[in-house]
Design a protein around this motif. Structure first.
Motif, PDB file in Angstrom:
ATOM      1  N   ARG A 126      51.495  42.667  36.830  1.00 10.84           N
ATOM      2  CA  ARG A 126      52.068  41.823  37.280  1.00 10.84           C
ATOM      3  C   ARG A 126      50.990  40.403  37.625  1.00 10.84           C
ATOM      4  O   ARG A 126      50.559  39.740  37.985  1.00 10.84           O
ATOM      5  N   PHE A 127      49.400  41.140  36.856  1.00 11.73           N
ATOM      6  CA  PHE A 127      48.052  40.319  37.540  1.00 11.73           C
ATOM      7  C   PHE A 127      48.273  39.158  36.273  1.00 11.73           C
ATOM      8  O   PHE A 127      48.090  37.782  36.822  1.00 11.73           O
ATOM      9  N   ASN A 128      49.217  39.566  34.892  1.00 12.37           N
ATOM     10  CA  ASN A 128      49.317  38.137  33.826  1.00 12.37           C
ATOM     11  C   ASN A 128      50.117  36.616  34.678  1.00 12.37           C
ATOM     12  O   ASN A 128      49.767  36.008  34.351  1.00 12.37           O
ATOM     13  N   GLN A 129      51.117  37.228  34.696  1.00  8.98           N
ATOM     14  CA  GLN A 129      52.050  36.726  35.435  1.00  8.98           C
ATOM     15  C   GLN A 129      52.223  35.791  36.973  1.00  8.98           C
ATOM     16  O   GLN A 129      51.589  34.357  36.835  1.00  8.98           O
ATOM     17  N   ASP A 130      50.408  36.794  37.468  1.00  6.09           N
ATOM     18  CA  ASP A 130      50.488  35.858  38.953  1.00  6.09           C
ATOM     19  C   ASP A 130      49.378  34.641  38.993  1.00  6.09           C
ATOM     20  O   ASP A 130      49.057  33.772  39.399  1.00  6.09           O
ATOM     21  N   ARG A 131      48.763  34.793  37.393  1.00  5.08           N
ATOM     22  CA  ARG A 131      47.950  34.407  36.881  1.00  5.08           C
ATOM     23  C   ARG A 131      48.033  32.893  36.649  1.00  5.08           C
ATOM     24  O   ARG A 131      47.574  32.158  36.705  1.00  5.08           O
ATOM     25  N   GLU A 132      49.134  32.809  35.815  1.00  6.01           N
ATOM     26  CA  GLU A 132      49.831  31.870  35.057  1.00  6.01           C
ATOM     27  C   GLU A 132      50.466  31.099  36.543  1.00  6.01           C
ATOM     28  O   GLU A 132      49.844  29.991  35.911  1.00  6.01           O
ATOM     29  N   LYS A 133      51.080  31.600  37.826  1.00  7.30           N
ATOM     30  CA  LYS A 133      51.837  30.830  38.219  1.00  7.30           C
ATOM     31  C   LYS A 133      50.979  29.993  39.791  1.00  7.30           C
ATOM     32  O   LYS A 133      50.814  29.133  40.077  1.00  7.30           O
ATOM     33  N   ALA A 134      49.996  30.908  39.816  1.00  8.05           N
ATOM     34  CA  ALA A 134      48.638  30.227  40.515  1.00  8.05           C
ATOM     35  C   ALA A 134      48.099  28.795  40.331  1.00  8.05           C
ATOM     36  O   ALA A 134      47.831  28.709  39.167  1.00  8.05           O
ATOM     37  N   ASN A 135      48.071  27.973  41.168  1.00  6.46           N
ATOM     38  CA  ASN A 135      47.413  26.659  41.128  1.00  6.46           C
ATOM     39  C   ASN A 135      46.060  26.345  41.174  1.00  6.46           C
ATOM     40  O   ASN A 135      45.440  25.630  40.590  1.00  6.46           O
ATOM     41  N   ILE A 136      45.146  27.566  42.239  1.00 10.06           N
ATOM     42  CA  ILE A 136      43.969  27.710  42.053  1.00 10.06           C
ATOM     43  C   ILE A 136      43.718  29.324  41.639  1.00 10.06           C
ATOM     44  O   ILE A 136      44.246  30.520  42.487  1.00 10.06           O
ATOM     45  N   VAL A 137      42.745  29.446  41.280  1.00 13.04           N
ATOM     46  CA  VAL A 137      41.531  30.770  40.956  1.00 13.04           C
ATOM     47  C   VAL A 137      40.577  31.299  40.845  1.00 13.04           C
ATOM     48  O   VAL A 137      39.464  30.161  40.776  1.00 13.04           O
ATOM     49  N   ILE A 138      39.942  32.063  42.245  1.00 12.90           N
ATOM     50  CA  ILE A 138      38.720  31.597  42.706  1.00 12.90           C
ATOM     51  C   ILE A 138      38.812  33.699  42.235  1.00 12.90           C
ATOM     52  O   ILE A 138      39.084  34.805  42.553  1.00 12.90           O
ATOM     53  N   ARG A 139      37.645  33.329  41.641  1.00 12.04           N
ATOM     54  CA  ARG A 139      36.933  34.741  40.891  1.00 12.04           C
ATOM     55  C   ARG A 139      35.682  35.302  41.975  1.00 12.04           C
ATOM     56  O   ARG A 139      34.566  34.490  41.866  1.00 12.04           O
ATOM     57  N   MET A 140      35.299  36.047  42.767  1.00 11.05           N
ATOM     58  CA  MET A 140      35.009  36.340  43.703  1.00 11.05           C
ATOM     59  C   MET A 140      34.230  37.465  42.789  1.00 11.05           C
ATOM     60  O   MET A 140      34.022  39.359  43.357  1.00 11.05           O
ATOM     61  N   THR A 141      33.974  37.213  41.552  1.00 13.07           N
ATOM     62  CA  THR A 141      33.179  38.598  40.613  1.00 13.07           C
ATOM     63  C   THR A 141      31.462  38.704  40.388  1.00 13.07           C
ATOM     64  O   THR A 141      30.812  37.683  40.544  1.00 13.07           O
ATOM     65  N   ASP A 142      31.055  39.561  40.416  1.00 17.72           N
ATOM     66  CA  ASP A 142      29.856  40.077  39.192  1.00 17.72           C
ATOM     67  C   ASP A 142      29.728  39.152  38.007  1.00 17.72           C
ATOM     68  O   ASP A 142      28.377  38.769  38.077  1.00 17.72           O
TER      69      ASP A 142
END
Length: 192
Positions: A115-131
Motif C-alpha cells: 500500500r506504500f505507493n497508494q498512500d504516497r499518492e494520497k498524501a498531501n505532504i511527504v517528509i523523507r527523513m532518510t539518508d
C-alpha cells in the motif's frame, strides 16, 4: 507494569549526484566571479583592489553558506507514544518538522508494503527523513501515515528494530504484523 520507552535516532543526509554537480558548478562560478572581481578593477584603477577583496570575501562566504546549508541531519525521538521529528540544517539550526502520537497513525509499516505507493499518492505532504533524498524501496525504510490539521502526511524514516515493539504497544491495529526476532540469552544465563 509497562516500562517507559525512549528511542532517539538521527540520520545524516548524504549528497546525491544532483548536489555534487550543484556544488561543482557553484565553486566554478565562484572562481570565475572572483577572477572578474580582481580583473575589472585592474583595468579601471588600481585603487579599487580593496573593493575587489571585499567582493571576493563575500562570494566565498556565500558559497560556504550555500554548501553548508545542504548538510541536513534528521532526528526522530520517540518517547512512549509521542514522536518528535526535526531537521538540523548546516550543523547548527534545528527546525521542528512535526510532532504526533503513534496512536494517531493510520498505518505504520515498511515502504516495501503493497500500500506504500497508494498512500504516497494520497498524501498531501511527504517528509523523507532518510539518508538519501531518493531512497530505495528497501526494508530499512518505514513510514508513518497520519492526518493532522486536515492534511494527510506521510513520513519516511530509517527503521530500527527496537522501534517495532513500541509501535505494536501503542498502535497494534495499524502497525504491520510481523514476526519479532527472539533475542537469545547468553550461554551463562540459559536455564539448566
Amino acid at each position: 507494569m509497562l516500562q517507559d520507552s525512549f528511542i532517539e535516532t538521527s540520520v545524516k543526509r548524504k549528497n546525491g549526484l544532483t548536489e555534487v554537480i550543484f556544488n561543482s558548478v557553484l565553486i566554478t562560478a565562484g572562481i570565475i566571479a572572483i577572477g572578474f572581481a580582481f580583473y575589472i578593477p585592474f583595468l579601471i584603477s588600481s585603487s579599487l583592489f580593496f573593493l575587489s577583496g571585499v567582493i571576493s570575501f563575500g562570494i566565498v562566504a556565500l558559497i560556504v553558506l550555500l554548501i553548508k546549508r545542504q548538510h541536513k541531519e534528521y532526528e526522530v525521538e520517540i518517547s512512549n507514544d509521542l514522536v518528535d521529528c526535526a531537521v538540523i540544517l548546516g550543523d547548527n539550526k534545528r527546525d521542528e518538522l512535526i510532532s504526533f502520537s503513534l496512536k494517531d497513525c493510520e498505518y505504520i509499516g515498511p515502504v516495501t508494503s503493497d500500500r506504500f505507493n497508494q498512500d504516497r499518492e494520497k498524501a498531501n505532504i511527504v517528509i523523507r527523513m532518510t539518508d538519501y533524498k531518493a531512497f530505495d524501496i528497501d526494508d530499512r525504510y518505514w513510514y508513518w501515515l497520519l492526518t493532522t490539521e486536515g492534511m494527510k502526511v506521510l513520513i519516511v524514516f530509517m527503521y530500527k528494530e527496537d522501534m517495532y515493539p513500541v509501535f505494536r504497544r501503542y498502535n497494534p491495529r495499524y502497525t504491520i504484523p510481523m514476526a519479532m526476532p527472539h533475542k537469545s540469552k547468553p550461554k551463562d544465563q540459559e536455564d539448566a
